[in-house]
Structures are given as C-alpha cells and as structure tokens.
Design a protein around this motif. Sequence first.
Motif, PDB file in Angstrom:
ATOM      1  N   ASN A   1      24.754   2.454 -10.353  1.00  0.00           N
ATOM      2  CA  ASN A   1      25.130   3.563  -9.772  1.00  0.00           C
ATOM      3  C   ASN A   1      26.175   3.145  -8.484  1.00  0.00           C
ATOM      4  O   ASN A   1      26.742   1.856  -8.586  1.00  0.00           O
ATOM      5  CB  ASN A   1      23.739   4.087  -8.888  1.00  0.00           C
ATOM      6  CG  ASN A   1      23.670   5.602  -8.521  1.00  0.00           C
ATOM      7  OD1 ASN A   1      24.791   6.086  -7.726  1.00  0.00           O
ATOM      8  ND2 ASN A   1      22.967   6.235  -9.129  1.00  0.00           N
ATOM      9  N   GLU A   2      26.265   4.046  -7.574  1.00  0.00           N
ATOM     10  CA  GLU A   2      27.340   3.427  -6.223  1.00  0.00           C
ATOM     11  C   GLU A   2      26.946   2.112  -5.793  1.00  0.00           C
ATOM     12  O   GLU A   2      25.735   1.563  -5.445  1.00  0.00           O
ATOM     13  CB  GLU A   2      27.032   4.749  -5.245  1.00  0.00           C
ATOM     14  CG  GLU A   2      27.433   4.316  -3.584  1.00  0.00           C
ATOM     15  CD  GLU A   2      28.961   4.327  -3.881  1.00  0.00           C
ATOM     16  OE1 GLU A   2      29.611   3.545  -3.485  1.00  0.00           O
ATOM     17  OE2 GLU A   2      29.564   5.473  -4.329  1.00  0.00           O
ATOM     18  N   ASN A   3      28.132   1.303  -5.557  1.00  0.00           N
ATOM     19  CA  ASN A   3      28.036  -0.032  -5.209  1.00  0.00           C
ATOM     20  C   ASN A   3      28.591  -0.146  -3.633  1.00  0.00           C
ATOM     21  O   ASN A   3      28.754  -1.019  -3.339  1.00  0.00           O
ATOM     22  CB  ASN A   3      28.709  -0.857  -6.070  1.00  0.00           C
ATOM     23  CG  ASN A   3      30.351  -0.819  -6.162  1.00  0.00           C
ATOM     24  OD1 ASN A   3      30.621   0.129  -5.656  1.00  0.00           O
ATOM     25  ND2 ASN A   3      31.086  -1.790  -6.901  1.00  0.00           N
ATOM     26  N   ALA A   4      29.136   0.877  -3.028  1.00  0.00           N
ATOM     27  CA  ALA A   4      29.665   0.724  -1.768  1.00  0.00           C
ATOM     28  C   ALA A   4      28.763   1.155  -0.616  1.00  0.00           C
ATOM     29  O   ALA A   4      28.725   0.511   0.585  1.00  0.00           O
ATOM     30  CB  ALA A   4      30.892   1.407  -1.732  1.00  0.00           C
ATOM     31  N   ASP A   5      28.165   2.315  -0.689  1.00  0.00           N
ATOM     32  CA  ASP A   5      27.544   3.246   0.309  1.00  0.00           C
ATOM     33  C   ASP A   5      26.034   2.755   0.192  1.00  0.00           C
ATOM     34  O   ASP A   5      25.402   2.933  -0.813  1.00  0.00           O
ATOM     35  CB  ASP A   5      27.590   4.500   0.232  1.00  0.00           C
ATOM     36  CG  ASP A   5      26.948   5.335   1.361  1.00  0.00           C
ATOM     37  OD1 ASP A   5      26.258   4.598   2.220  1.00  0.00           O
ATOM     38  OD2 ASP A   5      27.263   6.529   1.420  1.00  0.00           O
ATOM     39  N   PRO A   6      25.505   1.978   1.198  1.00  0.00           N
ATOM     40  CA  PRO A   6      24.020   1.467   1.076  1.00  0.00           C
ATOM     41  C   PRO A   6      23.248   2.555   1.168  1.00  0.00           C
ATOM     42  O   PRO A   6      21.932   2.523   0.747  1.00  0.00           O
ATOM     43  CB  PRO A   6      23.954   0.503   2.231  1.00  0.00           C
ATOM     44  CG  PRO A   6      25.180   1.079   3.235  1.00  0.00           C
ATOM     45  CD  PRO A   6      26.033   1.291   2.308  1.00  0.00           C
ATOM     46  N   THR A   7      23.421   3.788   1.659  1.00  0.00           N
ATOM     47  CA  THR A   7      22.398   4.920   2.013  1.00  0.00           C
ATOM     48  C   THR A   7      22.252   5.523   0.624  1.00  0.00           C
ATOM     49  O   THR A   7      21.199   6.098   0.255  1.00  0.00           O
ATOM     50  CB  THR A   7      22.886   5.978   2.944  1.00  0.00           C
ATOM     51  OG1 THR A   7      24.201   6.363   2.040  1.00  0.00           O
ATOM     52  CG2 THR A   7      23.556   5.385   4.233  1.00  0.00           C
ATOM     53  N   VAL A   8      23.101   5.162  -0.545  1.00  0.00           N
ATOM     54  CA  VAL A   8      22.763   5.705  -1.796  1.00  0.00           C
ATOM     55  C   VAL A   8      21.492   5.071  -2.365  1.00  0.00           C
ATOM     56  O   VAL A   8      20.694   5.795  -2.950  1.00  0.00           O
ATOM     57  CB  VAL A   8      23.890   5.609  -2.927  1.00  0.00           C
ATOM     58  CG1 VAL A   8      23.594   5.822  -4.292  1.00  0.00           C
ATOM     59  CG2 VAL A   8      25.141   6.308  -2.363  1.00  0.00           C
ATOM     60  N   ARG A   9      21.438   3.730  -2.278  1.00  0.00           N
ATOM     61  CA  ARG A   9      20.057   2.894  -2.502  1.00  0.00           C
ATOM     62  C   ARG A   9      18.830   3.278  -1.898  1.00  0.00           C
ATOM     63  O   ARG A   9      17.778   3.637  -2.510  1.00  0.00           O
ATOM     64  CB  ARG A   9      20.390   1.631  -2.490  1.00  0.00           C
ATOM     65  CG  ARG A   9      21.489   0.840  -3.116  1.00  0.00           C
ATOM     66  CD  ARG A   9      21.663  -0.605  -3.288  1.00  0.00           C
ATOM     67  NE  ARG A   9      21.853  -1.116  -2.107  1.00  0.00           N
ATOM     68  CZ  ARG A   9      23.094  -1.325  -1.514  1.00  0.00           C
ATOM     69  NH1 ARG A   9      24.258  -0.797  -2.072  1.00  0.00           N
ATOM     70  NH2 ARG A   9      23.510  -1.852  -0.336  1.00  0.00           N
TER      71      ARG A   9
ATOM     72  N   ASP B   1      18.466   6.611  -0.808  1.00  0.00           N
ATOM     73  CA  ASP B   1      18.203   7.852  -1.257  1.00  0.00           C
ATOM     74  C   ASP B   1      17.669   7.834  -2.834  1.00  0.00           C
ATOM     75  O   ASP B   1      16.652   8.378  -3.060  1.00  0.00           O
ATOM     76  CB  ASP B   1      19.436   8.655  -1.628  1.00  0.00           C
ATOM     77  CG  ASP B   1      20.072   9.047  -0.231  1.00  0.00           C
ATOM     78  OD1 ASP B   1      19.519   9.169   1.200  1.00  0.00           O
ATOM     79  OD2 ASP B   1      21.244   9.303  -0.234  1.00  0.00           O
TER      80      ASP B   1
END
Length: 231
Positions: free
Chosen positions: A205-213, A215
Amino acid sequence: ATSTVPKGAPASTAKGGEGWTQRVLTLSPKQRGIFIWTDSLRRNVPEISSCQAGVLNLFLRSSTAALSVNENADPDVRTDLENALDRIVPGTESLDAVARSSFVGVSMDVPVQGGKLAFGTWQGLYLCEWGDGSAPIEVVATLVDNSADVKCTRNVTVKAPARGCHLVQDDVDDALAPARGRLSGTKPGLVNLLIRHTSASLTINENADPTVRGDMEAALNRIVPERWHDD
C-alpha cells in the motif's frame, strides 16, 4: 488426498534441478470446517523433498472453499477463525460459502527451502470448507524448482516496534541486494515473500503518508475487533 498428473502435462520436466512439476490433488473434507492438510501435501507432492530452492503454487478448484496458512498446533485457533468469519460473512447458505471463498482466497504461493515447505514452526496449511463437504475438492499443485541457484533464497528478520502496520520494504531490499547483484542486464524476476508468523501478515500500500497505515489499522479493527479474542 490422492494425486494425479494433469492430462497433457508431464509429471515433471526435470528432477532435482531447474524445472517444474504439476499434480492435481483430491481432498475429501466430508464435512464443513477448517482442516490442516500440510502432511498430506508433502506426501502427495514428493518432488518437494528434492527441491532446494523453489516456489509451490496451490490453486483450489472450488467455489465454497479456500486456502490459508495459520497456527498448526492449537485447534482453538481454527475455532476462533471460524467464529470470526461467521461474524464477517454470516450464514450457512451456498452464497455465504461463495462469499467466504472470495474473501479468504483460493490460491497461494509457498516458498520451498532445503527440501521443505518454508513455513514457520507453528504454521500449517488450512483447507477451509464452507459447503457441506460432500464433494471432493481438487487442488492444482505446481512446483517451480530452482535448485540450481539456492542463493536466491534469503531469510529476513524484521522486528515490529509495536502492534500496527509498519514499512518493511527497506529490510527486504537490503536482504535481496546480493541476489540482485548476480543478475545481468534487464532480466526480469519475481520475488515471493512468506511471513513465518501466525499473528502477522504482509500487504502492499501507500509508502509515503503514515496516516494511511493508521487508517488501515483502524479499518482492520472494525472488520475483526480485538475484543473478539476475549469473547
């Protein structure tokens, strides 16, 4: 389980070296439930024992069953998994079984290392049958043997700092660096990853925005709340 050679396909194009083997295994669960069949797989695909480095693909020919890897010792884990799936996809009708099959999945790749399935100590192969179990289930097992290059296999130890979702791409890249150095030109390749743990998993999944993890963790907690462990 029994095994047969598919029509039009040889049992193996090579023995103990680079090549492939394909077999069709027949499983007879006889009833609804979750069953461990790791030993049956080893017996019916004997070529695994001579494969020093490779990948075994398993594909389930069923719309009411699924494949999974989890705890192979404590039977309560299978009960807990069944209870969790009952809550996520409730019901016992045929359409409910089809939904569960799609949710868990009918195919997986298992690395082979040193003549053994590269499972962790407490991992085993699950057959999850949500139909009535009256019909045999076929599994297509395809072994790709790359024993000629055993250095293509690496064991990576990743330490998660806490419960949650964590990036591990750099750890995997560092471990594979020696293997990449032996490849020439732009030759394509494939990396298979298996996590040797019964309470962790891998995803992309997304590797830049830590808020994605964060979520993702919140979403998974809504699907399978931690409190279910105590119910």
